[in-house]
Design an enzyme around this catalytic site. Structure first.
Site, PDB file in Angstrom:
ATOM      1  CG  ASN A  95      -1.912  -1.258   1.132  1.00 58.79           C
ATOM      2  OD1 ASN A  95      -2.047  -1.768   0.072  1.00 58.79           O
ATOM      3  ND2 ASN A  95      -2.221  -1.621   2.421  1.00 58.79           N
ATOM      4  CG  HIS A 114       4.184  -2.089  -4.809  1.00 62.76           C
ATOM      5  ND1 HIS A 114       3.050  -3.112  -4.866  1.00 62.76           N
ATOM      6  CD2 HIS A 114       5.337  -2.996  -5.241  1.00 62.76           C
ATOM      7  CE1 HIS A 114       3.598  -4.268  -5.246  1.00 62.76           C
ATOM      8  NE2 HIS A 114       4.922  -4.304  -5.508  1.00 62.76           N
TER       9      HIS A 114
HETATM   10  C1  BV8 Z   1       8.834  -6.328 -11.254  1.00 63.05           C
HETATM   11  C2  BV8 Z   1       1.377   1.023  -7.549  1.00 63.05           C
HETATM   12  C3  BV8 Z   1      10.840  -6.767 -11.611  1.00 63.05           C
HETATM   13  C4  BV8 Z   1       1.289   1.932  -6.617  1.00 63.05           C
HETATM   14  C5  BV8 Z   1       1.171  -1.193  -8.204  1.00 63.05           C
HETATM   15  C6  BV8 Z   1       3.998 -12.425 -15.387  1.00 63.05           C
HETATM   16  C7  BV8 Z   1       4.261 -13.422 -14.290  1.00 63.05           C
HETATM   17  C8  BV8 Z   1       4.963 -12.743 -13.035  1.00 63.05           C
HETATM   18  C9  BV8 Z   1       5.184 -11.222 -12.815  1.00 63.05           C
HETATM   19  C10 BV8 Z   1       4.710 -10.705 -14.127  1.00 63.05           C
HETATM   20  C11 BV8 Z   1       4.239 -11.277 -15.132  1.00 63.05           C
HETATM   21  N1  BV8 Z   1       4.150 -10.279 -16.124  1.00 63.05           N
HETATM   22  C12 BV8 Z   1       4.570  -9.059 -15.605  1.00 63.05           C
HETATM   23  C13 BV8 Z   1       5.043  -9.151 -14.309  1.00 63.05           C
HETATM   24  C14 BV8 Z   1       5.633  -8.452 -13.520  1.00 63.05           C
HETATM   25  C15 BV8 Z   1       4.392  -7.404 -12.761  1.00 63.05           C
HETATM   26  C16 BV8 Z   1       3.180  -8.289 -12.493  1.00 63.05           C
HETATM   27  O1  BV8 Z   1       3.115  -8.934 -11.397  1.00 63.05           O
HETATM   28  N2  BV8 Z   1       2.166  -8.221 -13.146  1.00 63.05           N
HETATM   29  C17 BV8 Z   1       0.915  -8.849 -13.093  1.00 63.05           C
HETATM   30  C18 BV8 Z   1      -0.101  -8.184 -13.313  1.00 63.05           C
HETATM   31  C19 BV8 Z   1       1.117 -10.235 -13.435  1.00 63.05           C
HETATM   32  N3  BV8 Z   1       5.100  -6.964 -11.767  1.00 63.05           N
HETATM   33  C20 BV8 Z   1       5.699  -5.795 -11.731  1.00 63.05           C
HETATM   34  O2  BV8 Z   1       5.950  -5.123 -12.822  1.00 63.05           O
HETATM   35  C21 BV8 Z   1       6.493  -5.389 -10.479  1.00 63.05           C
HETATM   36  N4  BV8 Z   1       7.961  -5.184 -10.725  1.00 63.05           N
HETATM   37  O3  BV8 Z   1       8.241  -7.271 -11.188  1.00 63.05           O
HETATM   38  O4  BV8 Z   1      10.027  -5.626 -11.459  1.00 63.05           O
HETATM   39  C22 BV8 Z   1      11.601  -7.529 -10.531  1.00 63.05           C
HETATM   40  C23 BV8 Z   1      11.216  -8.264  -9.808  1.00 63.05           C
HETATM   41  C24 BV8 Z   1      11.524  -8.866  -8.601  1.00 63.05           C
HETATM   42  C25 BV8 Z   1      13.022  -8.055  -8.137  1.00 63.05           C
HETATM   43  C26 BV8 Z   1      13.333  -7.147  -8.978  1.00 63.05           C
HETATM   44  C27 BV8 Z   1      12.767  -6.705  -9.982  1.00 63.05           C
HETATM   45  C28 BV8 Z   1       6.149  -3.958  -9.903  1.00 63.05           C
HETATM   46  C29 BV8 Z   1       4.574  -4.061  -9.450  1.00 63.05           C
HETATM   47  C30 BV8 Z   1       4.152  -3.146  -8.497  1.00 63.05           C
HETATM   48  C31 BV8 Z   1       2.951  -2.253  -9.508  1.00 63.05           C
HETATM   49  N5  BV8 Z   1       2.281  -1.159  -8.790  1.00 63.05           N
HETATM   50  N6  BV8 Z   1       0.733  -0.507  -7.630  1.00 63.05           N
HETATM   51  C32 BV8 Z   1      -0.344   1.817  -6.459  1.00 63.05           C
HETATM   52  O5  BV8 Z   1      -1.019   2.453  -7.290  1.00 63.05           O
HETATM   53  O6  BV8 Z   1      -0.781   1.630  -5.292  1.00 63.05           O
HETATM   54  S1  BV8 Z   1       0.296  -2.768  -8.282  1.00 63.05           S
HETATM   55  C33 BV8 Z   1      -0.892  -2.564  -7.112  1.00 63.05           C
HETATM   56  O7  BV8 Z   1      -1.764  -3.913  -7.309  1.00 63.05           O
HETATM   57  C34 BV8 Z   1      -0.666  -2.570  -5.661  1.00 63.05           C
HETATM   58  O8  BV8 Z   1       0.272  -1.745  -5.350  1.00 63.05           O
HETATM   59  C35 BV8 Z   1      -0.791  -3.869  -5.178  1.00 63.05           C
HETATM   60  O9  BV8 Z   1       0.751  -4.393  -4.790  1.00 63.05           O
HETATM   61  C36 BV8 Z   1      -1.205  -4.920  -6.215  1.00 63.05           C
HETATM   62  C37 BV8 Z   1      -2.081  -5.856  -5.770  1.00 63.05           C
HETATM   63  O10 BV8 Z   1      -3.149  -5.227  -5.248  1.00 63.05           O
HETATM   64  P1  BV8 Z   1      -3.796  -5.548  -3.843  1.00 63.05           P
HETATM   65  O11 BV8 Z   1      -3.148  -4.823  -2.785  1.00 63.05           O
HETATM   66  O12 BV8 Z   1      -3.694  -7.123  -3.642  1.00 63.05           O
HETATM   67  O13 BV8 Z   1      -5.274  -5.091  -3.832  1.00 63.05           O
HETATM   68  P2  BV8 Z   1      -6.262  -5.806  -4.809  1.00 63.05           P
HETATM   69  O14 BV8 Z   1      -7.588  -4.815  -5.012  1.00 63.05           O
HETATM   70  O15 BV8 Z   1      -5.856  -6.634  -5.811  1.00 63.05           O
HETATM   71  O16 BV8 Z   1      -6.751  -7.088  -3.623  1.00 63.05           O
HETATM   72  C38 BV8 Z   1      -7.520  -6.731  -2.466  1.00 63.05           C
HETATM   73  C39 BV8 Z   1      -7.610  -7.870  -1.628  1.00 63.05           C
HETATM   74  O17 BV8 Z   1      -8.262  -7.435  -0.387  1.00 63.05           O
HETATM   75  C40 BV8 Z   1      -8.726  -8.780  -2.394  1.00 63.05           C
HETATM   76  O18 BV8 Z   1      -8.051 -10.259  -2.303  1.00 63.05           O
HETATM   77  C41 BV8 Z   1      -9.854  -8.470  -1.313  1.00 63.05           C
HETATM   78  O19 BV8 Z   1     -10.488  -9.937  -1.236  1.00 63.05           O
HETATM   79  C42 BV8 Z   1      -9.309  -8.222  -0.144  1.00 63.05           C
HETATM   80  N7  BV8 Z   1     -10.225  -7.615   0.851  1.00 63.05           N
HETATM   81  C43 BV8 Z   1     -11.032  -6.501   0.514  1.00 63.05           C
HETATM   82  N8  BV8 Z   1     -11.766  -6.134   1.487  1.00 63.05           N
HETATM   83  C44 BV8 Z   1     -11.282  -6.702   2.595  1.00 63.05           C
HETATM   84  C45 BV8 Z   1     -10.206  -7.488   2.207  1.00 63.05           C
HETATM   85  N9  BV8 Z   1      -9.380  -8.584   2.972  1.00 63.05           N
HETATM   86  C46 BV8 Z   1      -9.688  -8.293   4.459  1.00 63.05           C
HETATM   87  N10 BV8 Z   1     -10.579  -7.433   4.913  1.00 63.05           N
HETATM   88  C47 BV8 Z   1     -11.343  -6.563   3.972  1.00 63.05           C
HETATM   89  N11 BV8 Z   1     -12.233  -5.617   4.498  1.00 63.05           N
END
Ligand code: BV8
Length: 231
Positions: A95, A114
């Site tokens: 976050n 992040h």
């Molecule tokens: C990188 C910016 C290399 C800030 C974000 C294929 C396979 C593997 C990886 C990749 C691939 N293709 C591309 C990649 C890499 C890519 C990636 O993972 N893509 C995905 C789409 C496949 N990753 C990257 O590019 C990362 N960098 O890999 O560099 C490297 C690697 C290792 C070491 C060195 C270099 C960079 C990723 C960062 C992207 N930036 N945000 C901002 O805007 O905030 S991502 C964004 O989504 C967030 O930052 C967060 O990290 C991410 C996930 O979101 P969540 O926090 O999980 O939120 P979400 O809404 O998805 O889910 C909410 C959850 O809460 C749900 O499960 C829900 O059920 C739950 N919930 C809801 N209410 C409640 C609750 N739980 C409890 N109580 C509640 N009340």
């Protein structure tokens, strides 16, 4: 009694009950953050270069929402845990809000892998500027401009070596409110399992990748788990 080494990973779900929208699923706080926005436009470096103003508006709006939000019982419970565990606890958050800081976790125990809304960074000298106005000129090198201090897709998350060391030494890995959609954070549970740590998932839905799942809102499940760990 030596305390177990704990690594906690949080995602947008821990802040949902503070009224901050999550990324992918609509919650009570309104539509998902990325609804109505192309992820490409607001969360990638190329999108930022193409239209920095759109990203500035997106992050400026989120900064305003965070300023109006309060940490919830889950943030405060992790603050209690951090106080008790000291350097035996590392909280890694995906976050960019400051609710963990306002809930009592800060300094070396907290990593914003992040990035964070509270700072901007210069596109040239990469220096962080607290609450610097995105798009403004850099007040440090006077040559670059300020951009959101968030890690876009394709950029390297922060402090990965320290996170990997903590995962290798962990006895317990807890993931709270994260969909497990984004790597490398989504792969931390596998590293924890490889280090023979116990793994617990706190979420509304189970991902079935953890040794234990506790369902329910974070403001219920996190204080309950922290009470167990502190007893
Ligand atoms: C990188 C910016 C290399 C800030 C974000 C294929 C396979 C593997 C990886 C990749 C691939 N293709 C591309 C990649 C890499 C890519 C990636 O993972 N893509 C995905 C789409 C496949 N990753 C990257 O590019 C990362 N960098 O890999 O560099 C490297 C690697 C290792 C070491 C060195 C270099 C960079 C990723 C960062 C992207 N930036 N945000 C901002 O805007 O905030 S991502 C964004 O989504 C967030 O930052 C967060 O990290 C991410 C996930 O979101 P969540 O926090 O999980 O939120 P979400 O809404 O998805 O889910 C909410 C959850 O809460 C749900 O499960 C829900 O059920 C739950 N919930 C809801 N209410 C409640 C609750 N739980 C409890 N109580 C509640 N009340």
């Amino acid at each position: 009694m030596t305390l177990p080494r704990i690594v906690v990973l949080t995602g947008a779900g821990i802040s949902a009950e503070s009224g901050l929208q999550t990324f992918r699923e609509p919650t009570g706080a309104g539509p998902a953050l990325w609804a109505g926005h192309s992820v490409e436009d607001v969360a990638t470096a190329s999108g930022y270069r193409r239209n920095p103003g759109l990203a500035h508006d997106f992050y400026r709006a989120r900064r305003a929402e965070v300023a109006a939000a309060e940490p919830n019982a889950a943030h405060h419970a992790l603050g209690l845990l951090a106080t008790e565990y000291g350097d035996k606890l590392l909280l890694v958050t995906q976050n960019v809000d400051d609710l963990h800081e306002r809930g009592g976790v800060a300094g070396p125990q907290l990593i914003h892998m992040h990035g964070q809304l509270a700072t901007a960074i210069c596109t040239l000298c990469r220096e962080p500027v607290t609450a610097g106005e995105c798009g403004a000129g850099c007040p440090i090198c006077f040559a670059g401009t300020l951009r959101p201090d968030v890690v876009f897709f394709g950029e390297t998350p922060k402090e990965m070596p320290r996170i990997n060391r903590a995962l290798a030494a962990a006895d317990l890995f807890i993931a709270i409110g994260t969909s497990g959609d984004v790597y490398p954070a989504a792969g931390f549970v596998d590293k924890a399992i490889a280090s023979r740590a116990r793994t617990i998932e706190l979420n509304l839905h189970a991902s079935d990748r953890f040794t234990q799942f506790r369902g329910g809102p974070a403001t219920v499940t996190v204080p309950a788990l922290v009470a167990e760990l502190l007893s």
